[in-house]
Design a protein around this motif. Structure first.
Motif, short mmCIF file in Angstrom:
data_model
loop_
_atom_site.label_atom_id
_atom_site.label_comp_id
_atom_site.label_asym_id
_atom_site.label_seq_id
_atom_site.Cartn_x
_atom_site.Cartn_y
_atom_site.Cartn_z
N LEU A 65 -11.02 16.16 -18.41
CA LEU A 65 -12.65 15.55 -18.67
C LEU A 65 -13.16 15.98 -17.21
CD1 LEU A 65 -11.89 12.08 -19.76
CD2 LEU A 65 -13.14 13.77 -20.86
N HIS A 66 -12.47 16.07 -16.02
CA HIS A 66 -13.12 16.41 -14.73
C HIS A 66 -13.60 17.75 -15.06
CE1 HIS A 66 -13.80 16.55 -10.64
NE2 HIS A 66 -13.03 17.61 -10.45
N ASP A 67 -12.62 18.74 -15.13
CA ASP A 67 -12.78 20.08 -15.24
C ASP A 67 -13.92 20.52 -16.18
OD1 ASP A 67 -10.93 22.12 -13.39
OD2 ASP A 67 -10.65 19.89 -13.14
N PHE A 68 -13.99 19.72 -17.38
CA PHE A 68 -15.16 20.14 -18.42
C PHE A 68 -16.30 20.08 -17.68
CE2 PHE A 68 -12.74 19.32 -22.62
CZ PHE A 68 -12.10 20.49 -22.51
N GLU A 69 -16.77 18.95 -16.83
CA GLU A 69 -17.60 18.76 -16.09
C GLU A 69 -17.97 19.89 -14.99
OE1 GLU A 69 -20.12 15.92 -12.78
OE2 GLU A 69 -17.98 15.55 -13.27
N GLU A 70 -16.95 20.81 -14.55
CA GLU A 70 -17.10 21.59 -13.54
C GLU A 70 -17.30 22.92 -14.52
OE1 GLU A 70 -14.31 20.78 -9.62
OE2 GLU A 70 -13.49 21.27 -11.53
N ILE A 71 -16.82 23.05 -15.53
CA ILE A 71 -16.85 24.35 -16.34
C ILE A 71 -18.24 24.55 -16.80
CG2 ILE A 71 -16.37 25.21 -18.68
CD1 ILE A 71 -13.24 24.23 -18.27
N MET A 95 -20.91 23.10 -15.50
CA MET A 95 -21.90 23.08 -14.41
C MET A 95 -21.92 24.38 -13.44
SD MET A 95 -22.33 19.36 -13.33
CE MET A 95 -23.63 19.54 -12.26
N ILE A 96 -20.74 24.82 -13.18
CA ILE A 96 -20.28 25.77 -12.22
C ILE A 96 -21.35 26.96 -12.08
CG2 ILE A 96 -18.46 27.08 -12.99
CD1 ILE A 96 -18.44 25.81 -9.28
N GLU A 97 -21.65 27.60 -13.13
CA GLU A 97 -22.05 28.88 -13.31
C GLU A 97 -23.53 28.76 -12.99
OE1 GLU A 97 -22.42 33.00 -15.82
OE2 GLU A 97 -21.65 31.41 -16.73
N LYS A 98 -24.31 27.85 -13.48
CA LYS A 98 -25.53 27.64 -13.33
C LYS A 98 -25.94 27.01 -11.92
CE LYS A 98 -29.69 25.60 -15.16
NZ LYS A 98 -30.11 24.76 -16.28
N THR A 109 -18.91 31.02 -16.86
CA THR A 109 -18.19 29.69 -17.49
C THR A 109 -16.72 30.39 -18.06
OG1 THR A 109 -20.23 29.10 -17.80
CG2 THR A 109 -18.68 28.07 -19.16
N ALA A 110 -16.79 31.38 -18.84
CA ALA A 110 -15.42 31.82 -19.45
C ALA A 110 -14.26 32.14 -18.18
CB ALA A 110 -15.65 33.46 -20.02
N GLN A 111 -14.79 32.97 -17.17
CA GLN A 111 -13.80 33.06 -15.94
C GLN A 111 -13.28 31.69 -15.56
OE1 GLN A 111 -16.20 35.63 -13.74
NE2 GLN A 111 -15.27 37.66 -14.07
N PHE A 112 -14.14 30.76 -15.34
CA PHE A 112 -13.65 29.63 -14.55
C PHE A 112 -13.02 28.97 -15.47
CE2 PHE A 112 -14.26 25.11 -13.10
CZ PHE A 112 -14.08 25.41 -11.67
N SER A 113 -13.39 28.90 -16.96
CA SER A 113 -12.42 28.25 -17.78
C SER A 113 -11.06 28.85 -17.91
CB SER A 113 -12.98 28.34 -19.21
OG SER A 113 -14.13 27.85 -19.39
N VAL A 114 -10.73 30.08 -17.86
CA VAL A 114 -9.34 30.55 -17.54
C VAL A 114 -8.83 29.98 -16.56
CG1 VAL A 114 -8.05 32.99 -17.58
CG2 VAL A 114 -9.97 32.77 -19.11
N ILE A 173 -5.02 31.95 -6.95
CA ILE A 173 -4.37 33.00 -7.98
C ILE A 173 -5.00 32.42 -9.19
CG2 ILE A 173 -2.38 33.36 -9.10
CD1 ILE A 173 -0.86 33.20 -6.73
N ALA A 174 -5.40 31.20 -9.45
CA ALA A 174 -5.94 30.89 -11.03
C ALA A 174 -7.39 31.37 -10.93
CB ALA A 174 -6.00 29.33 -11.19
N HIS A 175 -8.14 31.35 -9.94
CA HIS A 175 -9.45 31.82 -9.91
C HIS A 175 -9.47 33.57 -10.08
CE1 HIS A 175 -11.84 28.59 -7.82
NE2 HIS A 175 -11.00 28.05 -8.70
N TRP A 176 -8.51 34.08 -9.45
CA TRP A 176 -8.25 35.43 -9.54
C TRP A 176 -7.84 35.89 -10.81
CZ3 TRP A 176 -3.89 38.57 -10.69
CH2 TRP A 176 -3.94 39.85 -10.47
#
Length: 178
Positions: free
Chosen positions: A20-26, A28-31, A60-65, A169-172
């Motif tokens: 739930l928390h990370d969906f909010e981040e996913i 919003m983050i790119e924009k 958004t796709a990269q952050f989702s991964v 590493i997850a971001h990479w």
């Protein structure tokens, strides 16, 4: 509340609250990063701003991964904690304790970012209204039911820093996979 929220339920809520928390981040983050790059450079020292921009400038796709990779750790720590409560194999409460402590401390980064940038930042709404209350109830339940103690928390505290490389590493992986 304790009648319908037993320890097992609270433990298994962790991956759900995380998502739930990370969906909010996913969402919003790119924009947000595109719209606030100038403010980041205004508010932070140049080197730090460059690191923030480099670390969080992803689609958004990269952050989702990236979130998926971290979710796997969250899920595994949840499974091990559940096993610990039931006295089964693969039982470990320390990995879960570290994960929850990081999640709890992460709330304050969102609040600090919102104050610093004078903006609703990705993740701040769920941090305040969902993650913070959940973590308080979870820690209280774990301690009340003697699943963890202050000794467990203090023993796990140094390992919180080890989560940073996992996130990096997850971001990479997110940037390379998409």
């Amino acid at each position: 509340m304790e009648q319908w929220l037993n320890v097992q339920t609270l433990i298994w809520l962790f991956p759900i609250i995380f998502i739930l928390h990370d969906f909010e981040e996913i969402v919003m983050i790119e924009k947000w990063m595109k719209n606030h790059t100038n403010i980041i450079y205004e508010k932070l020292p140049r080197k730090m701003a460059n690191r923030v921009i480099k670390q969080f400038s992803m689609s958004t796709a990269q952050f989702s991964v990236s979130v998926l990779v971290i979710f796997l750790f969250v899920s595994f720590s949840t499974y091990m904690a559940s096993q610990y409560v039931n006295h089964h194999s693969l039982a470990n409460i320390h990995f879960f304790t570290v994960s929850i402590m990081v999640f709890f401390l992460h709330i304050f980064t969102h609040i600090g970012q919102s104050i610093l940038f004078r903006s609703i930042t990705p993740g701040v709404i769920t941090s305040i209204f969902i993650v913070f209350p959940y973590c308080i109830v979870l820690f209280n339940s774990l301690m009340t039911n003697r699943i963890i103690s202050w000794n467990t928390i203090f023993a796990s505290l140094p390992y919180v820093i080890l989560i940073i490389p996992i996130v990096l590493i997850a971001h990479w992986i997110g940037k390379k996979a998409v």
